[in-house]
Structures are given as structure tokens and as C-alpha cells.
Design an enzyme around this catalytic site. Structure first.
Site, PDB file in Angstrom:
ATOM      1  N   ASP A 227       0.874  -1.172   0.000  1.00 19.52           N
ATOM      2  CA  ASP A 227       0.000   0.000   0.000  1.00 19.52           C
ATOM      3  C   ASP A 227       0.913   1.224   0.000  1.00 19.52           C
ATOM      4  OD1 ASP A 227      -2.443   1.553   0.416  1.00 19.52           O
ATOM      5  OD2 ASP A 227      -1.658   1.848   2.437  1.00 19.52           O
TER       6      ASP A 227
ATOM      7  N   ASP B 130      -0.200   5.173   0.940  1.00 19.65           N
ATOM      8  CA  ASP B 130      -0.466   6.126   2.022  1.00 19.65           C
ATOM      9  C   ASP B 130      -0.534   5.417   3.368  1.00 19.65           C
ATOM     10  OD1 ASP B 130      -1.571   8.799   0.465  1.00 19.65           O
ATOM     11  OD2 ASP B 130      -2.106   6.954  -0.576  1.00 19.65           O
TER      12      ASP B 130
ATOM     13  N   ASP C 240      -1.605  -0.932   5.810  1.00 20.50           N
ATOM     14  CA  ASP C 240      -1.856  -0.306   7.106  1.00 20.50           C
ATOM     15  C   ASP C 240      -3.324  -0.298   7.483  1.00 20.50           C
ATOM     16  OD1 ASP C 240      -2.441   1.738   5.083  1.00 20.50           O
ATOM     17  OD2 ASP C 240      -2.643   3.116   6.768  1.00 20.50           O
TER      18      ASP C 240
END
Length: 228
Positions: free
Chosen positions: A8, A10, A175
Site C-alpha cells: 500500500d 499512504d 496499514d
């Protein structure tokens, strides 16, 4: 051992909330609305900029998110948001600890690397370029690359197909709950970092296969390319 590691963006590789908040507030200021704090913006990151801006506008205008969606307000506002965010991309983002060393280590072992993000493609490359990490990645799958985005497994399956890697030889690092759901649906092992966004919720509650403090865990685990 992994032949492919997908990340991922961001909240996983790059801290982008400060510049996203700047761009959101640029538009809100233009509209004559109150600005929003960075901590609040962090809770809206994950579903792409349109959804983020929907929440920001609803909050600033004191409207229900559903009513903003139904009114089609974002059809008008998103073209005005694009230039603000394009100007902000890379201005206040930063790599999280150990990211650069981990990418170098994986590359040295000839592991294939990909970014799988829900952020629209026009913003992804400028951020990667600003952080000098674009060259590490063999593939970028953005939120508008395919017909579906996370938590749908399609973006991860696309990477597996592209590199002809078996799912048991792949790893996804993210995240958020969306990342865990996408990896589970694709049958791919998933590790998660606790420092990201995840809509303000503890990522441990999503039960990733492994919770890692930083990307140093990738180097320590000895991810090495083998036979796919």
C-alpha cells in the site's frame, strides 16, 4: 520466502496526510468553508480522494455524507480538487522509517515489487518520484487502474497474474482493514504496520498475519526470490 511483495502507499510507505490536508483545505477555503485538521483527514484516507473529499466537504458544510453523495456534489468539486492536490503532491510527504533500506534489500534479492493503492494514478507517481523510490517498483496498480479497487482482490490478483507468481509466494504489506480484506480475498499473506491511518482504528483489530513495527522486518525476514 516471497517472490513478490506488494505495498500500500499512504500510511504504509509514505506519510502523505500533511499534504492531503493542505489540498483539502485549499478547496474548502475556495468554497468559503471552515478548514479541517490533519488528524481528522487521516481518518478519511484509504478509499481514494473522492471519498475523502466527500467526508471533508460534509464535515465542513455540516451535512450528512450520504446526502452529499446523493446530491452528486463531488461531480462538481473533484475537478476543482485535482489541481490543488497535484500541486501539493510531494511537498510535505515523507518516507516512514526503514522504507528505503527495505526496498533496497528486497531489490538486491531480486524480489518483484509493486504498489497497490486506492489513490488515483495521477497522484501516485509524483509522490513516488518526490521520495526517489519510483525506480524500485515493477508495477503500480492505482485506484483507477482496474475495474475494482481494494478491498476487492482484483488489484492483488492482477499483480500475481502479471508476474506469474503463486499466491503462497506473495506478500502484501499495508496499514488498513481494506488491505487485510483484499489480501485475504486474494489468498495472499498480509503484514500490517501500526503507524498508518486505517480510518482511525487499530490495525491489530483486523488480524493481519503479522504486525510489524517498521519495514525493517522485511529485511530481517529474508524475503528472497525463488522459483514462482
Amino acid at each position: 520466502m516471497h517472490d513478490l511483495v506488494m505495498f500500500d502507499l499512504d500510511g504504509t510507505l509514505v506519510e502523505t496526510a500533511p499534504e492531503i490536508a493542505d489540498a483539502v483545505n485549499d478547496l474548502l477555503h475556495e468554497l468559503g468553508l471552515p478548514t479541517v485538521g490533519e488528524d481528522l483527514v487521516k481518518t478519511w484516507i484509504g478509499h481514494g480522494t473522492r471519498e475523502l473529499m466527500t467526508h471533508a466537504y460534509a464535515h465542513a458544510a455540516q451535512l450528512e455524507v450520504g446526502s452529499v453523495r446523493r446530491a452528486g456534489t463531488m461531480d462538481m468539486l473533484m475537478p476543482r480538487f485535482v489541481p490543488y492536490y497535484e500541486r501539493r503532491c510531494g511537498t510535505r510527504s515523507r518516507l516512514y522509517p526503514d522504507v528505503l533500506d527495505a526496498l533496497r534489500s528486497l531489490r538486491a534479492r531480486k524480489v518483484r515489487l509493486a504498489v497497490v493503492t486506492n489513490k488515483e494514478g495521477r497522484y501516485v507517481t509524483p509522490i513516488l518520484m518526490a521520495q526517489n523510490i519510483r525506480a524500485f517498483f515493477d508495477l503500480i496498480v492505482a485506484g483507477d487502474t482496474l475495474a475494482a479497487k481494494k478491498p476487492d482482490p482484483l488489484p492483488l490478483q492482477h499483480c500475481l497474474d502479471r508476474f506469474q507468481v503463486r499466491r503462497e509466494r506473495a506478500l502484501f504489506v499495508g496499514d488498513s482493514q481494506l488491505d487485510v480484506q483484499a489480501a485475504r480475498a486474494a489468498g495472499v499473506e498480509v503484514w500490517a504496520v501500526p503507524y498508518g491511518y486505517n480510518m482511525g482504528q487499530p490495525i491489530a483489530d483486523s488480524h493481519p498475519d503479522r504486525l510489524i513495527a517498521t519495514m525493517a522486518a522485511l529485511s530481517e525476514a529474508g524475503c528472497t526470490a525463488g522459483v514462482a
